[in-house]
Design an enzyme around this catalytic site. Structure first.
Site, short mmCIF file in Angstrom:
data_model
loop_
_atom_site.label_atom_id
_atom_site.label_comp_id
_atom_site.label_asym_id
_atom_site.label_seq_id
_atom_site.Cartn_x
_atom_site.Cartn_y
_atom_site.Cartn_z
CB THR A 211 -0.87 -0.02 1.28
OG1 THR A 211 -1.61 -1.22 1.30
CG2 THR A 211 -1.82 1.15 1.32
NE ARG A 239 -8.02 -8.43 1.89
CZ ARG A 239 -7.05 -7.55 2.00
NH1 ARG A 239 -6.69 -6.81 0.98
NH2 ARG A 239 -6.42 -7.40 3.17
N GLY A 241 -9.52 -4.66 1.87
CA GLY A 241 -8.74 -4.52 3.09
C GLY A 241 -9.03 -3.23 3.83
#
Length: 347
Positions: A211, A239, A241
């Site tokens: 990230t 998914r 995060g």
């Protein structure tokens, strides 16, 4: 005569008091900025000297981009957005151009941004055609009544507002695709020896987290924070995060601090990491350093989570805290001093 002197004194005193209670606006001259490019198993022996310099060069370019905006009196929001765009446009980081691949061979992007002055925030998740997700997150914050938009809806909103869209092939980076193939092969081998089958994903724990994020403090004392990511290699089932989750991956409040996180997102969500640091400062009056250490080195670590954060408080204090072998990071403090780092040890 005494009466006249007394009246003159009263007028002078009232003018003096008026000047005290209505001072001319002043600005906080301190500016500072801090960025990260992901945390994880980043070891010196795994990076060639040339690649290490590439990372440091791009980190420096990004942090100086934001710092120049702050020097020129620009807002912390502008600094955060423009800085993250530099990182999103580089194939070196897992955001924008360098985003990792999902199990289906796609690049799905998440981002968020928050304004510490108004506590407004914007976030997007699962987009596949938006060149700069951080800009879309800011557009959600400023041009909608919502905080978080996802997938097709977020992309439709981006098109409505004239943001730059690209063909999904723009995000293809060969080494990222090879990482997907290795993850799938490892998954296949481990599944052959495990009976959890359908819902087992052995690649998550060993993933590297890429990230990017930025926190900035401008001359007016306003803090902003932003985060952008491609998520985890081989992620499934849509998914998402912590990066687009306000309070988990991103948080900013002028009265305490701004935070951007990177790591195993599920643990950052469960620990509400970014907000928890600010809450410890607010309710327990901890310093930014102590609050960050408690959350990352104790709470997150004890639960089994790995990763790190960058943070900045209203005094210009900079913190870069992580419990992994490395975190790509850079900062320019209130004295104009540049710091660059990759590995855990001092560099």
């Amino acid at each position: 005569m005494k009466r006249i002197v007394f009246l003159i004194f009263l007028v002078a005193f009232s003018q003096c008091k008026s000047g005290e209670t209505n001072p001319s606006p002043t600005s906080n001259n301190k500016i500072a900025i801090v960025i990260h490019g992901g945390a994880g198993t980043i070891l010196k022996e795994n990076l060639t000297p040339e690649l290490e310099q590439e990372y440091k060069k791009k980190l420096e370019e990004a942090v100086r981009t934001g710092y120049k905006i702050l020097q020129n009196g620009g807002s912390s929001l502008d600094a955060v957005e423009k800085t993250i765009r530099v990182l999103e446009d580089s194939p070196l980081f897992n955001a924008g151009k360098g985003a990792v691949f999902t199990n289906q061979g796609k690049n799905e992007l998440d981002a968020s941004i928050m304004d510490g002055k108004s506590l407004k925030a914007g976030a997007i998740a699962g987009v596949t055609t938006v060149k700069n997700p951080i800009t879309l997150a800011r557009t959600v914050m400023e041009k909608s009544e919502h905080v978080l938009l996802a997938r097709e809806g977020a992309e439709f909103f981006a098109a409505q507002n004239g943001l730059e869209l690209v063909d999904p092939s723009y995000f293809y980076v060969e080494n990222r695709y090879q990482s997907l193939l290795r993850a799938k092969e490892k998954e296949k081998i481990e599944l052959d020896h495990d009976d959890k089958a359908e819902f087992y994903d052995p690649t998550i724990k060993d993933s590297k987290y890429g990230t990017v994020g930025c926190v900035a403090l401008d001359k007016n004392g306003n803090i902003a924070a932003g985060t952008s990511t491609g998520g985890m290699t081989n992620k499934k089932w849509g998914r998402i995060g912590d990066a687009p989750i306000i309070g988990a991956g991103t948080y900013a409040n002028n009265s305490t601090c701004g935070v951007s996180a990177t790591g195993w997102g599920e643990f950052f969500i469960r620990n509400v990491v970014a907000y928890d640091i600010a809450a410890l400062m607010d309710y327990k009056k901890k310093t930014l350093e102590k609050a960050s250490q408690e959350v990352i080195q104790k709470k997150l670590t004890q639960l089994g989570g790995t990763g790190g954060i960058i943070a900045l408080d209203k005094k210009g204090t900079i913190v870069m805290e992580f419990n992994t072998p490395g975190m790509y990071r850079a900062a320019i403090d209130s004295n104009g001093k540049l710091t660059l780092g990759i590995y855990k040890e001092n560099e």
